[in-house]
Enzyme design. Structure first.
Site, mmCIF file in Angstrom:
data_model
loop_
_atom_site.group_PDB
_atom_site.id
_atom_site.type_symbol
_atom_site.label_atom_id
_atom_site.label_comp_id
_atom_site.label_asym_id
_atom_site.label_seq_id
_atom_site.Cartn_x
_atom_site.Cartn_y
_atom_site.Cartn_z
ATOM 1 N N ASP A 174 7.313 -4.285 -3.424
ATOM 2 C CA ASP A 174 6.172 -3.405 -3.669
ATOM 3 C C ASP A 174 5.317 -4.082 -4.725
ATOM 4 O O ASP A 174 5.767 -4.283 -5.865
ATOM 5 C CB ASP A 174 6.632 -2.031 -4.175
ATOM 6 C CG ASP A 174 7.278 -1.204 -3.079
ATOM 7 O OD1 ASP A 174 6.966 -1.435 -1.901
ATOM 8 O OD2 ASP A 174 8.093 -0.327 -3.403
ATOM 9 N N ASP B 53 5.607 7.531 5.219
ATOM 10 C CA ASP B 53 6.123 8.050 3.952
ATOM 11 C C ASP B 53 6.262 9.559 4.084
ATOM 12 O O ASP B 53 5.285 10.251 4.401
ATOM 13 C CB ASP B 53 5.171 7.711 2.799
ATOM 14 C CG ASP B 53 5.050 6.212 2.570
ATOM 15 O OD1 ASP B 53 5.982 5.477 2.933
ATOM 16 O OD2 ASP B 53 4.016 5.780 2.032
#
Length: 268
Positions: free
Chosen positions: A11, A130
């Site tokens: 990330d 998500d």
């Protein structure tokens, strides 16, 4: 038997690898180029690079960082964040990506999935989803009723790095994404992310059974047993992990040896 995949996740925010808890409380985890080379050497099956603030900051993925990362790895590289059109996909593939992950843009323009699959092949298109457990029914005027959250929904889709709720049912959206041409689903539980308490096995299992394409479990790995549970109870085809690898809790080799010992087919 198809081998199960172990996929470290980078990330990236402002050129650095970061790790948060449930998408907040972000802390630095290192240089993406150095970590990419490290995981390639360790035996990672693939690598995922997500520019986590590109969509929320309304900018494109950092091409220069992707190019540097791709030079360090000889395993498949998936890149996501800030992708809004087929041209963005092409640019990233030219920069060294093997697969493209779309999340926010796919919600805004679902035809982007089929356009990308048509241009580059289904195997290139990963739809990242998500999710959070539903906290209430939201009526969104712009949501297709066929994929909208209802009283029977358990998980809702979020976009813009987990910042925006959509009113879209996660399982229905996964099915729609597969129908549009996605080659894989990257399913991240925001509730479990960074908690080190295990994947959302129920969500992973339900989505895995609902679609015929591979599902990558993401969010919550804290022990090697959690990886095993994702493959068995969760029926995942691959697991994404960050904290346990970034901070040295386990190595990829340790993970693969553990899984092999417990009967999971992995590439040794």
């Amino acid at each position: 038997m198809l081998t199960k995949r172990i996929i470290p996740c980078l990330d990236v925010d402002a050129g650095r690898v970061v790790k948060g808890t449930s998408f907040i409380n972000i802390r630095d985890a290192g240089d993406p180029v150095e970590l990419a080379a490290f995981y390639d050497a360790q035996g990672g099956d693939e690598l995922v690079f997500l520019d986590i603030t590109a969509s929320s900051d309304n900018r494109n993925t950092m091409i220069d960082v992707v190019e540097k990362v791709s030079e360090q790895v000889f395993i498949p590289l998936t890149v996501g964040g800030g992708i809004r059109k087929v041209g963005d996909m092409r640019d990233l593939l030219h920069a060294g990506a093997d697969k493209i992950s779309v999340n926010t843009a796919a919600i805004n323009e679902p035809e982007l999935i089929s356009q990308g699959a048509g241009q580059f092949g289904n195997q290139c298109i990963v739809v990242a989803i998500d999710i959070k457990r539903v906290s209430g029914i939201k009526t969104e005027d712009n949501v297709d009723p066929e994929i909208a959250v209802t009283e029977d929904s358990i998980w809702e889709v979020f976009t813009h790095g987990g910042r925006n709720s959509t009113g879209i049912d996660a399982v229905k959206w996964a099915v729609r994404a597969a129908e549009l041409g996605a080659g894989e689903i990257l399913l991240t539980s925001m509730d479990a992310d960074g908690q080190l308490s295990g994947y959302d096995l129920e969500a992973t299992s339900v989505v895995s059974q609902a679609v015929s394409i591979p599902v990558i479990a993401s969010g919550g790995a804290g022990t090697l047993e959690h990886l095993h549970e994702a493959f068995t109870t969760g029926q995942a085809d691959a697991v994404l992990a960050a904290s346990i690898f970034h901070f040295g809790t386990y190595s990829i080799q340790q993970a693969k040896e553990y899984l092999h010992e417990y009967g999971v087919s992995v590439r040794m």
